[in-house]
Design an enzyme around this catalytic site. Structure first.
Site, PDB file in Angstrom:
ATOM      1  N   ARG A 143       0.841  -1.189   0.000  1.00 39.20           N
ATOM      2  CA  ARG A 143       0.000   0.000   0.000  1.00 39.20           C
ATOM      3  C   ARG A 143       0.881   1.246   0.000  1.00 39.20           C
ATOM      4  NH1 ARG A 143       1.696   1.752   4.065  1.00 39.20           N
ATOM      5  NH2 ARG A 143       0.460   3.639   3.886  1.00 39.20           N
ATOM      6  N   GLY A 144       0.206   2.431   0.028  1.00 44.97           N
ATOM      7  CA  GLY A 144       0.957   3.676  -0.059  1.00 44.97           C
ATOM      8  C   GLY A 144       1.138   4.011  -1.534  1.00 44.97           C
ATOM      9  N   GLN A 161      -2.902   2.307   9.967  1.00 45.23           N
ATOM     10  CA  GLN A 161      -1.582   2.422   9.320  1.00 45.23           C
ATOM     11  C   GLN A 161      -0.613   3.230  10.184  1.00 45.23           C
ATOM     12  OE1 GLN A 161      -4.497   2.730   7.733  1.00 45.23           O
ATOM     13  NE2 GLN A 161      -4.365   2.183   5.571  1.00 45.23           N
ATOM     14  N   ASP A 211      -2.276  11.021  -1.996  1.00 47.02           N
ATOM     15  CA  ASP A 211      -2.499   9.957  -2.990  1.00 47.02           C
ATOM     16  C   ASP A 211      -2.782  10.524  -4.372  1.00 47.02           C
ATOM     17  OD1 ASP A 211      -3.191   8.653  -0.254  1.00 47.02           O
ATOM     18  OD2 ASP A 211      -2.770   7.025  -1.653  1.00 47.02           O
ATOM     19  N   LYS A 270      -5.220   9.842   3.074  1.00 45.74           N
ATOM     20  CA  LYS A 270      -5.949   8.941   3.975  1.00 45.74           C
ATOM     21  C   LYS A 270      -7.055   9.661   4.755  1.00 45.74           C
ATOM     22  CE  LYS A 270      -5.614   5.447   4.311  1.00 45.74           C
ATOM     23  NZ  LYS A 270      -6.535   4.604   3.483  1.00 45.74           N
TER      24      LYS A 270
HETATM   25  O1  MRU Z   1      -4.861   3.100   1.951  1.00 48.77           O
HETATM   26  P1  MRU Z   1      -3.385   3.325   2.008  1.00 48.77           P
HETATM   27  O2  MRU Z   1      -2.755   2.763   3.231  1.00 48.77           O
HETATM   28  O3  MRU Z   1      -2.696   2.915   0.734  1.00 48.77           O
HETATM   29  O4  MRU Z   1      -3.242   4.909   2.111  1.00 48.77           O
HETATM   30  C1  MRU Z   1      -1.963   5.487   2.104  1.00 48.77           C
HETATM   31  C2  MRU Z   1      -2.003   6.945   2.335  1.00 48.77           C
HETATM   32  O5  MRU Z   1      -3.037   7.543   2.443  1.00 48.77           O
HETATM   33  C3  MRU Z   1      -0.688   7.661   2.353  1.00 48.77           C
HETATM   34  O6  MRU Z   1      -0.752   8.766   3.193  1.00 48.77           O
HETATM   35  C4  MRU Z   1      -0.414   8.098   0.913  1.00 48.77           C
HETATM   36  O7  MRU Z   1      -0.271   7.019   0.062  1.00 48.77           O
HETATM   37  C5  MRU Z   1       0.687   9.036   0.733  1.00 48.77           C
HETATM   38  S1  MRU Z   1       2.256   8.631   1.397  1.00 48.77           S
HETATM   39  C6  MRU Z   1       3.045   7.690   0.347  1.00 48.77           C
END
Ligand code: MRU
Length: 340
Positions: free
Chosen positions: A45-46, A193, A234, A245
């Site tokens: 993820r991320g 997370q 994102d 998030k």
């Molecule tokens: O649902 P996730 O865990 O993939 O969400 C991740 C986030 O919201 C991070 O803050 C985002 O990807 C930016 S940091 C690389």
């Protein structure tokens, strides 16, 4: 060094982030379907790491089949479509697959050359991400004062990228520069997370931190001397509206009220200049069960009505600056983002 992703002997190995911080277990992907499943279930993820994994998904697809020539290309085209549909919000996924596209569509008559061109580009994306993280860390240093108290949300570190992270790269750089920082990490409901991953990374790097529940950040801003809030993103629209998030928007509203500067750190691969504002960002809605229960234990009345948007959009007017790999962009963002 945290090993979150590895490519060896045609196997893509991913650290299964669902099990952290209790268990460090790896998933060995030899089929692109496994990578899609890892992305959908948040084993990986991320935003940037999703992009890197999808790029490698194309390589895995090209290597898992005996097909040659045009049949091979059709197989890879099919894989690309499925990978692209695996999660809707993080634009780094689409960005990475767009980068792969000319190679996917190239002449497949020499199958070996075709596959090796795919592999080269996917590894370029991967290596570039490590460098983008390093640069965000460098540029971000100037916004972190000595002895800073910092709030962050979700996980934006090595578990979200191929390198040091986005917001966490800035935090890491400040720590390495001896700025004596202290991080308040939001736990980040519903999937934690922040508690499971960010706290794990901060502990790994011996960066002083305090874990807080999401609902505590206003209290912390009022009662502790918070110097800045920094999160990742994102997808960032042309006007600077930033999806991140769920909970980030509320954090930014509270930061405004408490006169705390709110920053986003994101590489250029997170910019989506094809959309004018955050209204056009598709927000992923996830399963109700993620809110009703945790770790298989029900925490609410059975089948109660639930809302589970995975992201929200922070309006540009709440953002003090966007730290990119090409420098810090300040408001108004439209011109600055175009320039970088
Ligand atoms: O649902 P996730 O865990 O993939 O969400 C991740 C986030 O919201 C991070 O803050 C985002 O990807 C930016 S940091 C690389």
């Amino acid at each position: 060094m945290i090993k979150q992703i590895e490519w060896k002997n045609d196997i893509l190995t991913l650290l299964d982030q669902r099990l952290l911080p209790i268990t460090e277990k790896y998933i060995e992907c030899t089929k692109y379907d496994q990578i899609i499943d890892a992305i959908k279930t948040l084993a990986v993820r991320g935003a940037p790491l999703i992009g890197v994994s999808a790029g490698m998904g194309i390589v895995v697809a090209s290597k898992e089949t005996d097909k040659k020539g045009e049949e091979l290309r059709q197989y890879v085209i099919e894989a690309e479509k499925k990978l692209r549909a695996s999660r809707p919000t993080a634009v780094n996924l689409m960005w990475a697959l767009d980068r792969m596209m000319p190679f996917i569509m190239s002449d497949p008559s020499d199958s070996e050359a075709y596959i090796s061109a795919l592999e080269k580009e996917a590894l370029n994306i991967w290596n570039e991400d490590i460098e983008l993280c390093r640069k965000m860390g460098e540029y971000g240093l100037e916004i972190v004062p000595q002895n800073a108290n910092i709030i962050t949300h979700c996980n934006t570190g090595s578990l979200a990228t191929a390198g040091d992270g986005t917001a966490l790269a800035v935090i890491r750089a400040a720590h390495r520069a001896g700025k004596n920082i202290h991080v308040f990490a939001d736990e980040t409901r519903p999937l934690l997370q922040g508690a499971r991953l960010t706290a794990w990374e901060l502990a790994h790097d011996s960066i002083p931190f305090t874990l807080i529940c999401d609902g505590m950040s206003s209290y912390v801003m009022k009662n502790k001397k918070i110097d800045l809030v920094i999160t990742g993103a994102d997808r960032i629209a042309g006007n600077g509206d930033s999806a991140n998030k769920i909970g980030t928007y509320g954090l930014a509203v509270s930061a405004k009220y408490h006169n705390v500067p709110f920053y986003i750190a994101a590489p250029y691969s997170t910019l989506d200049l094809s959309i004018k504002s955050g209204e056009q960002i598709v927000i992923e809605q996830r399963k109700a069960e993620e809110v009703r229960a945790f770790g298989g234990v029900r925490t609410s009345p059975e089948n109660c009505d639930v809302l589970n948007p995975a992201f929200d959009v922070t309006p540009a007017e709440l953002i003090a600056g966007i730290i990119t790999d090409r420098g810090i962009v300040r408001p108004p963002f439209t011109e600055g983002l175009k320039k970088i």
